[in-house]
Design a protein around this motif. Structure first.
Motif, PDB file in Angstrom:
ATOM      1  N   VAL A  63       0.839  -1.200   0.000  1.00 44.15           N
ATOM      2  CA  VAL A  63       0.000   0.000   0.000  1.00 44.15           C
ATOM      3  C   VAL A  63       0.876   1.253   0.000  1.00 44.15           C
ATOM      4  O   VAL A  63       0.618   2.220  -0.720  1.00 44.15           O
ATOM      5  CB  VAL A  63      -0.945  -0.002   1.216  1.00 44.15           C
ATOM      6  CG1 VAL A  63      -1.649   1.343   1.356  1.00 44.15           C
ATOM      7  CG2 VAL A  63      -1.970  -1.112   1.090  1.00 44.15           C
ATOM      8  N   GLU A  64       1.942   1.215   0.785  1.00 44.08           N
ATOM      9  CA  GLU A  64       2.851   2.364   0.871  1.00 44.08           C
ATOM     10  C   GLU A  64       3.488   2.654  -0.488  1.00 44.08           C
ATOM     11  O   GLU A  64       3.628   3.818  -0.897  1.00 44.08           O
ATOM     12  CB  GLU A  64       3.939   2.104   1.904  1.00 44.08           C
ATOM     13  CG  GLU A  64       4.918   3.262   2.068  1.00 44.08           C
ATOM     14  CD  GLU A  64       6.032   2.946   3.047  1.00 44.08           C
ATOM     15  OE1 GLU A  64       6.875   3.825   3.279  1.00 44.08           O
ATOM     16  OE2 GLU A  64       6.077   1.810   3.566  1.00 44.08           O
ATOM     17  N   LYS A  65       3.873   1.604  -1.230  1.00 41.81           N
ATOM     18  CA  LYS A  65       4.476   1.799  -2.548  1.00 41.81           C
ATOM     19  C   LYS A  65       3.511   2.510  -3.497  1.00 41.81           C
ATOM     20  O   LYS A  65       3.893   3.428  -4.228  1.00 41.81           O
ATOM     21  CB  LYS A  65       4.896   0.445  -3.137  1.00 41.81           C
ATOM     22  CG  LYS A  65       6.113  -0.183  -2.481  1.00 41.81           C
ATOM     23  CD  LYS A  65       6.450  -1.511  -3.163  1.00 41.81           C
ATOM     24  CE  LYS A  65       7.661  -2.172  -2.510  1.00 41.81           C
ATOM     25  NZ  LYS A  65       7.972  -3.469  -3.153  1.00 41.81           N
ATOM     26  N   VAL A  66       2.255   2.063  -3.490  1.00 44.50           N
ATOM     27  CA  VAL A  66       1.265   2.675  -4.379  1.00 44.50           C
ATOM     28  C   VAL A  66       1.029   4.131  -3.997  1.00 44.50           C
ATOM     29  O   VAL A  66       0.972   5.022  -4.854  1.00 44.50           O
ATOM     30  CB  VAL A  66      -0.063   1.887  -4.336  1.00 44.50           C
ATOM     31  CG1 VAL A  66      -1.143   2.605  -5.149  1.00 44.50           C
ATOM     32  CG2 VAL A  66       0.136   0.473  -4.867  1.00 44.50           C
ATOM     33  N   LEU A  67       0.921   4.404  -2.698  1.00 46.96           N
ATOM     34  CA  LEU A  67       0.664   5.775  -2.253  1.00 46.96           C
ATOM     35  C   LEU A  67       1.850   6.691  -2.542  1.00 46.96           C
ATOM     36  O   LEU A  67       1.672   7.889  -2.806  1.00 46.96           O
ATOM     37  CB  LEU A  67       0.338   5.786  -0.758  1.00 46.96           C
ATOM     38  CG  LEU A  67      -0.984   5.118  -0.372  1.00 46.96           C
ATOM     39  CD1 LEU A  67      -1.229   5.251   1.124  1.00 46.96           C
ATOM     40  CD2 LEU A  67      -2.147   5.722  -1.147  1.00 46.96           C
ATOM     41  N   ARG A  68       3.056   6.155  -2.521  1.00 49.90           N
ATOM     42  CA  ARG A  68       4.214   6.980  -2.890  1.00 49.90           C
ATOM     43  C   ARG A  68       4.115   7.408  -4.357  1.00 49.90           C
ATOM     44  O   ARG A  68       4.436   8.546  -4.712  1.00 49.90           O
ATOM     45  CB  ARG A  68       5.509   6.197  -2.665  1.00 49.90           C
ATOM     46  CG  ARG A  68       5.942   6.101  -1.224  1.00 49.90           C
ATOM     47  CD  ARG A  68       7.269   5.402  -1.097  1.00 49.90           C
ATOM     48  NE  ARG A  68       8.302   6.099  -1.843  1.00 49.90           N
ATOM     49  CZ  ARG A  68       9.526   5.613  -2.038  1.00 49.90           C
ATOM     50  NH1 ARG A  68       9.847   4.422  -1.567  1.00 49.90           N
ATOM     51  NH2 ARG A  68      10.407   6.308  -2.708  1.00 49.90           N
ATOM     52  N   THR A  69       3.673   6.493  -5.212  1.00 51.88           N
ATOM     53  CA  THR A  69       3.478   6.836  -6.624  1.00 51.88           C
ATOM     54  C   THR A  69       2.378   7.876  -6.778  1.00 51.88           C
ATOM     55  O   THR A  69       2.492   8.802  -7.596  1.00 51.88           O
ATOM     56  CB  THR A  69       3.124   5.574  -7.430  1.00 51.88           C
ATOM     57  OG1 THR A  69       4.183   4.609  -7.290  1.00 51.88           O
ATOM     58  CG2 THR A  69       2.946   5.900  -8.899  1.00 51.88           C
ATOM     59  N   VAL A  70       1.312   7.755  -5.985  1.00 49.83           N
ATOM     60  CA  VAL A  70       0.233   8.740  -6.026  1.00 49.83           C
ATOM     61  C   VAL A  70       0.747  10.116  -5.627  1.00 49.83           C
ATOM     62  O   VAL A  70       0.408  11.131  -6.244  1.00 49.83           O
ATOM     63  CB  VAL A  70      -0.925   8.312  -5.098  1.00 49.83           C
ATOM     64  CG1 VAL A  70      -1.940   9.444  -4.946  1.00 49.83           C
ATOM     65  CG2 VAL A  70      -1.616   7.067  -5.639  1.00 49.83           C
ATOM     66  N   ILE A  71       1.585  10.169  -4.586  1.00 47.66           N
ATOM     67  CA  ILE A  71       2.144  11.447  -4.142  1.00 47.66           C
ATOM     68  C   ILE A  71       2.968  12.092  -5.253  1.00 47.66           C
ATOM     69  O   ILE A  71       2.880  13.301  -5.502  1.00 47.66           O
ATOM     70  CB  ILE A  71       3.010  11.233  -2.877  1.00 47.66           C
ATOM     71  CG1 ILE A  71       2.125  10.862  -1.690  1.00 47.66           C
ATOM     72  CG2 ILE A  71       3.825  12.488  -2.551  1.00 47.66           C
ATOM     73  CD1 ILE A  71       2.887  10.431  -0.466  1.00 47.66           C
TER      74      ILE A  71
END
Length: 289
Positions: A82-90
Motif C-alpha cells: 500500500v505504501e508503494k502505491v501511495l508513494r506513486t500517487v504522491i
C-alpha cells in the motif's frame, strides 16, 4: 464508473480553440486525473481494511474474509505494498500541482499578450510585427539568464542500487549520476544525467534532462528537500528500455542523503529508482538568499 466527456460543451475543436478554451481543457484534464487518483487511494484503503478484517458490507458482515492477513508478517507485507502505491500517487500529485501552476502562468501570459496587442492596434502592420519579434526575443533571453531558484544542489557519484523498469521486478545494478541544479541559484546552466546498468546486463541506459520545468523547494521546516520536474531523453543504444523523450520527476533529500527518480512516457511510469539512491560521499541542498 462512467467517465465524463471532453471537450466541455460549447468547445468545438474543429473550429479551433482560443486561449480560454485551452485553459478549460487543461483544468478539466487535471480534475479527471485527480478523480482517478481518488479511486486509487480508496482502493488501497479497502485493501488494508481487507487485510485487517474490517472491510464489511452494509449488514456488518466481512467482505471476502479469506483475504484477511493470517499473521503479522502478512499484514506488514500488505502495508508495504500500500505504501508503494501511495508513494506513486504522491509523485503524481506533485506533477498535477506543477501542471496547475503552469496553467495559471499560461493564463497570466495570455492576458498580458492580449492587452499588449490591443494597445498596439493604431500602429501599422509592419511596425506591429517588428515590435512582437523584439518582445519575444527579449523575453527569451531574460528567462534564460535571470530565472532564480529558492535552493540549489549538485552531485556526482557512482553506487550500487536496486531499480525498476516499468512494472517489472526490481533489479540490482549500478547507478552513475551527476547534476548541478541551479548553479549560483540561477536556473541557467542546470544539468542532470542518470545512468542505470543492471548486474545481469538486461538493462543499461542513460537519461539526460533537457528542460527543467519546475524546481520546488518547500522550505518552512522542509529545507532539506527539492522537487524537480521536466523533460529529457534516454540516449540511443539503451538496453531494456526504449530510447526517446521522457518526462521526469526528481526528489532530492539531503536528510536521506540521496535522490529518487521516476521517468514517464505516454504509457505511464517507465522507470523508477524504487527508493532513494544514496550518495556515498554525501549530498547537500543549499538555500538561496
Amino acid at each position: 464508473m462512467t467517465f465524463p466527456n471532453i471537450p466541455p460543451e460549447g468547445i468545438n475543436p474543429i473550429e479551433g480553440l482560443d486561449a480560454e478554451q485551452v485553459a478549460l481543457l487543461l483544468l478539466a484534464s487535471i480534475a479527471f486525473e485527480e478523480l482517478g487518483l481518488a479511486h486509487v487511494i480508496n482502493t488501497e484503503a479497502e485493501k488494508l481494511q481487507g487485510a485487517i478484517g474490517t472491510l464489511v458490507d452494509e449488514n456488518g458482515d466481512p467482505i471476502n474474509p479469506f483475504i484477511q492477513a493470517g499473521s503479522l508478517a502478512e499484514l506488514l507485507e500488505v502495508n508495504r505494498e500500500v505504501e508503494k502505491v501511495l508513494r506513486t500517487v504522491i509523485k503524481k500529485e506533485m506533477l498535477l500541482q506543477f501542471k496547475f501552476e503552469n496553467v495559471l502562468e499560461f493564463l497570466s501570459t495570455t492576458t498580458s499578450t492580449t492587452t499588449t496587442t490591443t494597445e498596439s492596434t493604431t500602429t501599422t502592420t509592419e511596425s506591429t510585427t517588428t515590435t512582437t519579434e523584439s518582445t519575444t526575443t527579449t523575453s527569451t533571453t531574460s528567462t534564460a539568464s535571470t530565472t532564480t531558484c529558492d535552493c540549489s544542489t549538485d552531485w556526482d557519484f557512482f553506487t550500487e542500487h536496486t531499480a525498476q523498469v516499468g512494472t517489472g521486478t526490481p533489479q540490482p545494478g549500478i547507478v552513475d549520476t551527476a547534476a548541478d541544479i541551479c548553479p549560483d541559484c540561477l536556473l541557467n546552466g542546470s544539468f542532470f544525467n542518470f545512468r542505470f546498468a543492471s548486474n545481469d546486463g538486461t538493462v543499461d541506459f542513460t537519461f539526460v534532462a533537457d528542460v527543467f520545468d519546475v524546481i520546488n523547494c518547500p522550505g518552512s521546516g522542509n529545507e532539506n528537500e527539492m522537487f524537480v520536474t521536466g523533460t529529457g531523453h534516454i540516449e540511443d543504444g539503451a538496453v531494456g528500455i526504449d530510447p526517446g523523450p521522457y518526462s521526469f520527476a526528481l526528489h532530492v533529500n539531503d536528510s536521506q542523503n540521496g535522490v529518487d527518480l521516476e521517468l514517464f512516457n505516454d504509457n505511464g511510469t517507465a522507470f523508477n529508482t524504487n527508493g532513494f539512491v544514496t550518495d556515498p560521499g554525501g549530498l547537500e541542498i543549499d538555500e538561496c538568499d
